[in-house]
Every structure is written in C-alpha cells, then in structure tokens.
Design an enzyme around this catalytic site. Structure first.
Site, short mmCIF file in Angstrom:
data_model
loop_
_atom_site.label_atom_id
_atom_site.label_comp_id
_atom_site.label_asym_id
_atom_site.label_seq_id
_atom_site.Cartn_x
_atom_site.Cartn_y
_atom_site.Cartn_z
N HIS A 106 38.22 39.45 44.75
CA HIS A 106 39.16 39.48 43.65
C HIS A 106 40.61 39.55 44.12
CE1 HIS A 106 40.56 40.31 39.64
NE2 HIS A 106 41.08 41.45 40.00
N ASP A 123 34.99 36.20 44.10
CA ASP A 123 35.38 37.28 43.19
C ASP A 123 34.16 37.73 42.39
OD1 ASP A 123 36.49 38.93 41.26
OD2 ASP A 123 38.15 37.57 40.76
N SER A 182 44.16 39.04 37.15
CA SER A 182 43.32 40.17 36.79
C SER A 182 43.71 40.69 35.39
CB SER A 182 43.46 41.27 37.86
OG SER A 182 42.47 42.22 37.71
#
Lengths: 199, 373
Positions: free
Chosen positions: B341, B308, B140
């Site tokens: 995610h 995601d 991320s």
C-alpha cells in the site's frame, strides 16, 4: 499510424463518442481527439501500454473485451472499435453483441483466415499455417477464434447486423481491390475491416 | 490557518461552532483561478506535503511528487493541502479548544464522516475564492476524499486522481482498524479518552495500533527484502532481558510506534479511523455504486498497486466499472510494485509518469496554459 487505423479513423464521424477496445499505445484515440475532436477512450489489456497511454494524457482503462464491455450502459458511444482482436477474445459473438449494445456502430478489423496462403499451406503441408500475419505456432497463439471473411459475413446475417461498409486490406494496410466480391476478398484479403450497425 | 466563525454542521447532526483549518499552499494561483490542485492526505498524514514538517523535522510526505518541475508541478499549478477535520495538526479536532467550554474537545469530539471532512475542505476552497478546482489528488484515505469530491461536488472538480483507495471500507479494513482501536482502549493510560485530564497519553496502545497498521501498509515481499530474519543485539531492557536479542523487523516496528506517538493524538486516530470505516459511497444509493457518479463530468484516473493488500486492485476495479456504468471519463492503471500500500509514497517511476501525464492531458482539455519550458 498504421494505414488500417487511418481507414478506421475516416469511418468515424467528427465529434463523436468513441471507445477503442484494444487501444494499444493509444495512437487511434489520440488521433481522433486531435484531428476529429472526438471524445475517444480506450480499453487495453497490456498494462505497459495502458500506463504509456495514461502517461500521455489519454483516457484508457485497463481491462479486456470479454469482461469489461458489459459494464457500459446502452448507447454510451457512437462508435466502438475492435482492432485485430476479435480472433483473440473468449466469446467473439458476445463481444460483438456488447459492442453494438453500447455503441450505435461497431468497427471490427480481423486477420482473414481464408487467405489463399493459409489455405495452400494447410493443403500442402497438412500443418497449421504460419505467415507474417499468423506468426505464432498453434500452441502459443493468442488467436483462439480465427475466422474468414465469409464466416464473419454469415455471423452478421445471423445476428441481424447491417454491414454499412466493408473492405479487405493488406498487411501494410493498403486497400485491396477485392472489395466488390466477398469470395475474392476471402481468397486474397489479408485483413478485413467492417463497419456494422444494428438493423 | 483559516478561522471560519460560522462553523460546520456535521452529518451526525452536531454543529461545530468554530471551524479552524490549517493548510499549506505552493505555487501561484493563476489570475483565472483555474490551476488549483487540492492534495488530500492519508490517515496519519498532514498538510506539510512538500516542506519540512515542523513537528518531526522530516521532509514533506510527498515532497518527491510536489514541487517545481515535479509530477505535480508547482511552477504550473497552485497546490493546496489542508489538515483534515478531526486531525491534530491545526485543523479543528479532538485536541482543539471548544469555543464555549474553554477546554479541549478530547473524547467529546463528535463522530465525523468523509463527507464532513470534504465539506470542511469545500469551506476552505470557498474561502480561497476558488470556484472550481483543477484537480483533487489523494492516496489511501486521501483517495476516499477525492472520490467524495467527485461524487458530491463533481461540477467543482475538473480532474481527480484517487490512488490506492476504494469506494468503501471493506470488512478487512474495518477489522484492522478495530484492532488498532482496541489496543488504544486497552492502555491503562487511556482513561476513556480523558487522558489529558490525567496528564497522560495512551502511548503503548497508540504505538501498538501504529505497529499493526504499519504492517498492513507493507507487503510480505517488502518486509522480507528489508529485514528478512535478521537479528540484532539490543540494549538490556526488561524485554531484552527475557529474549536476549530481537529481530530487526521488531525493532523497526517499535521505532515506528514510538515516533508516531510523539506526533499524533489518540482521540484523533480514533475519530478518523471511524470516519474511514463509515465510508461507503453507495450507502445512500441502495448499494448501486454507479449512482453517486451519475452526470459526473470529472476526468478521473484511478491508480492501484499490484501488491496492495489493504486496498487491493479488485476494489479499484469495482470502482472503475461503476464509473464506466455511470458513463464517466475514467482511466485506470494498476502499477506493478512489490511494496504494498505504501508504494504511493515511495519512488515509483510509473506512478510519477501516470500522475504527470494525466494532469498534463487534463490541463490540455481544461484549456490551461502550457507550461513554459
């Protein structure tokens, strides 16, 4: 390693930069790195194979020949290899152009649709032939662009590619004795293997 | 914790006179100093990657990935994880004291960028006497830092693993962050960021921000599987007096929001989300994403997750194609997962195999010693 992969590996100069399009489980690139000190990378469509290759420490990108070759700059590689995949791509002519743009040499192997068994089946049964090599029925096959050895030679002439080396191989990968004559190879060769370069 | 008295000059032109960086390390630095892996944490992560977090009492956020014999093997590698610049767990950020003023920065903390965050990490690595990192790994926002490392300091990183990330923050990502920020601004306890002067914290706003963001970390399928439409009886409060009962997913999000408020600072949240919004590797290169990676010699493995929707695979593919255009040595895996995610923090055997295998292969290429079995 399959014998045809062994033959491909022998065509590749040690220490060269290689892109294997359709690298499968990464056998060839691993072999080229370990025995020939090549900077070998792969592109593979099947995600499971990609994950397996990367988990073995091999540099492989998830992608396909039709869409991903265009992103490499000219002359990135010395050799670009396409194993048994040409007949399954959307635009074979364009894929070959890309291979010989990003690489100085292209090594292409494909199953020969001119083999006598296929000719005989079509002639006698009137139906799409099915053999060990062409093993899926017409409505399921990923092989949308089958061609014969002679077809391929004609395409190379049209595109002005130099055929540096070629040979017919059997399904088990052994070199067949038809290499002198395109006509005989086209009748008796199950697979074909070409080393091309730009003229 | 390290104190760097020469501070840090930021991209915005301001200079932070005293830079403090809080970090954790695991494993042993090899005599050749060539086995260091920097792990970059995500937006609300911290330096406690593989040990109990002293604030929450919970295990480290990636303790399933980092440790002896684990995919990032501390028997072999020296692992470093630092709290990001602008954070609130020991590294200089809005809650730190300003050297000259004797009071905290609070809302006067300057606007930082991903480049600044990485520049602070570079200072830490210099301080530790490490010339070249073996690898930079991050998911991320951690992936954004990993990408910044290879774009700016490629010769100081042998391998990089950007996971569930993107080379730029998309309009959708910025939009989500803006909703989070507006929730904080709308809290009556916000006081234009000077809340500590008023002995308050904008707990409701920060909680709502976290709830909204948390939804983006999951997937529709994961939410359905975990909560469905199940309802629970709640204790009598003002809310339940009106509604009587509430969905389990609501109660879960409220819990996420309230625990977050206890461990994170609102000004830090604003500072870091803004740094993410500004992130665009191609910005200084006329929009050509391959240019920052020109001459990049780092071995790179990009990983995305199929479900995601915050950092979708399409963005990873844009990155991989740019890296290919730059001639970089790149691998790319999209891992099949329905957990959105957050999958990079969860039990995903394919991710473990990928990370372990990639680091192993890279170690072989780097000539690192084999691990003793």
């Amino acid at each position: 390693m399959r014998v045809d992969q062994q033959i491909i590996a022998e065509m590749i100069t040690p220490g060269s930069r290689v892109l294997d399009v359709g690298s499968g489980d990464g056998t060839l690139i691993d072999y080229l790195y370990r025995t020939r000190k090549c900077d070998a990378r792969g592109i593979e469509l099947n995600m499971q194979s990609v994950t397996q290759s990367v988990a073995h420490g091999l540099p492989v990108v998830h992608g396909d020949a039709d869409h991903d070759l265009a992103h490499y700059p000219d002359d990135t590689f010395d050799f670009v290899v396409l194993q048994r995949t040409l007949q399954a791509v959307e635009r074979p002519q364009e894929v070959l152009r890309q291979m010989l743009r990003i690489g100085r040499h292209a090594i292409v192997s494909f199953p020969n649709f001119g083999h006598w068994r296929l000719r005989l089946q079509l002639l006698t049964t009137g139906r799409m032939p099915m053999t060990q090599v062409w093993s899926t029925p017409w409505h399921q096959t990923p092989n949308i662009h089958p061609c014969t050895i002679r077809d391929f030679v004609v395409l190379c002439e049209e595109e002005n590619y130099t055929i540096r080396q070629w040979l017919a191989v059997d399904e088990d990968g052994a070199k067949a004795p038809w290499r002198r004559s395109v006509r005989w190879a086209n009748l008796f060769g199950e697979q074909a293997l070409f080393l091309l370069s730009r003229s | 914790m390290v104190r760097l008295e020469d501070g840090l000059s930021l991209e915005c032109g301001e200079h932070i006179p005293l830079l403090e960086i809080a970090y954790c390390t695991y494993g042993q630095l090899a005599p050749a100093r060539d086995n260091a892996i920097l792990i970059c944490h995500a937006l609300t992560g911290d330096q406690y990657v593989a040990e109990k977090n002293p604030l929450t009492g919970k295990p480290g956020w990636w303790s399933r990935m980092v440790g002896p014999g684990k995919p990032i093997d501390t028997d072999r590698f020296f692992v470093i994880c630092s709290n990001v610049l602008g954070g609130c767990l020991g590294t200089t950020g809005p809650t730190s004291l300003r050297a000259e003023a004797g009071a905290a920065w609070d809302s006067d903390f300057p606007q930082i960028t991903m480049n600044d965050i990485v520049a602070a990490q570079v200072k830490l690595i210099d301080h530790l006497g490490i010339g070249r990192l073996f690898a930079v790994v991050g998911g991320s926002m951690g992936g954004m830092q990993a990408l910044t490392w290879i774009a700016r300091y490629s010769d100081r990183v042998f391998a990089a693993l950007p996971i569930a990330t993107s080379p730029y923050h998309s309009a959708q990502n910025i939009a989500f962050n803006e909703v989070s920020r507006q929730a904080i601004f709308a809290d009556p306890d916000w006081h234009k960021g000077r809340y500590r002067d008023f002995g308050a914290i904008p707990a409701r706003g920060l909680g709502v921000a976290r709830m909204m963001a948390h939804i983006t970390y999951l997937s529709e399928e994961a939410l359905n599987r975990k909560f469905g439409r199940r309802v629970r009886q709640a204790g009598v409060t003002l809310d339940t007096f009106l509604f009587g009962e509430m969905f389990e997913v609501e109660s879960y999000l409220r819990h996420q929001g309230s625990t977050f408020v206890r461990r994170f600072d609102a000004n830090s949240y604003l500072t870091i989300t803004r740094a993410m919004d500004y992130f665009d590797l191609s910005a200084d290169f006329g929009g050509d994403l391959s240019l920052p990676f020109k001459d990049c010699r780092t071995r790179i493995c990009v990983v995305s997750f199929s479900s995601d929707w915050l950092f979708p695979t399409s963005q990873s593919r844009v990155l991989v194609r740019a890296l290919s255009r730059a001639g970089a040595n790149v691998s790319f895996v999209e891992i099949e997962s329905d957990r959105g995610h957050d999958a990079f923090l969860l039990e995903e055997p394919d991710l473990d195999r990928t990370i372990h295998g990639f680091l192993d292969g890279a170690a072989e290429h780097a000539g690192l010693k084999k691990v003793q079995n």
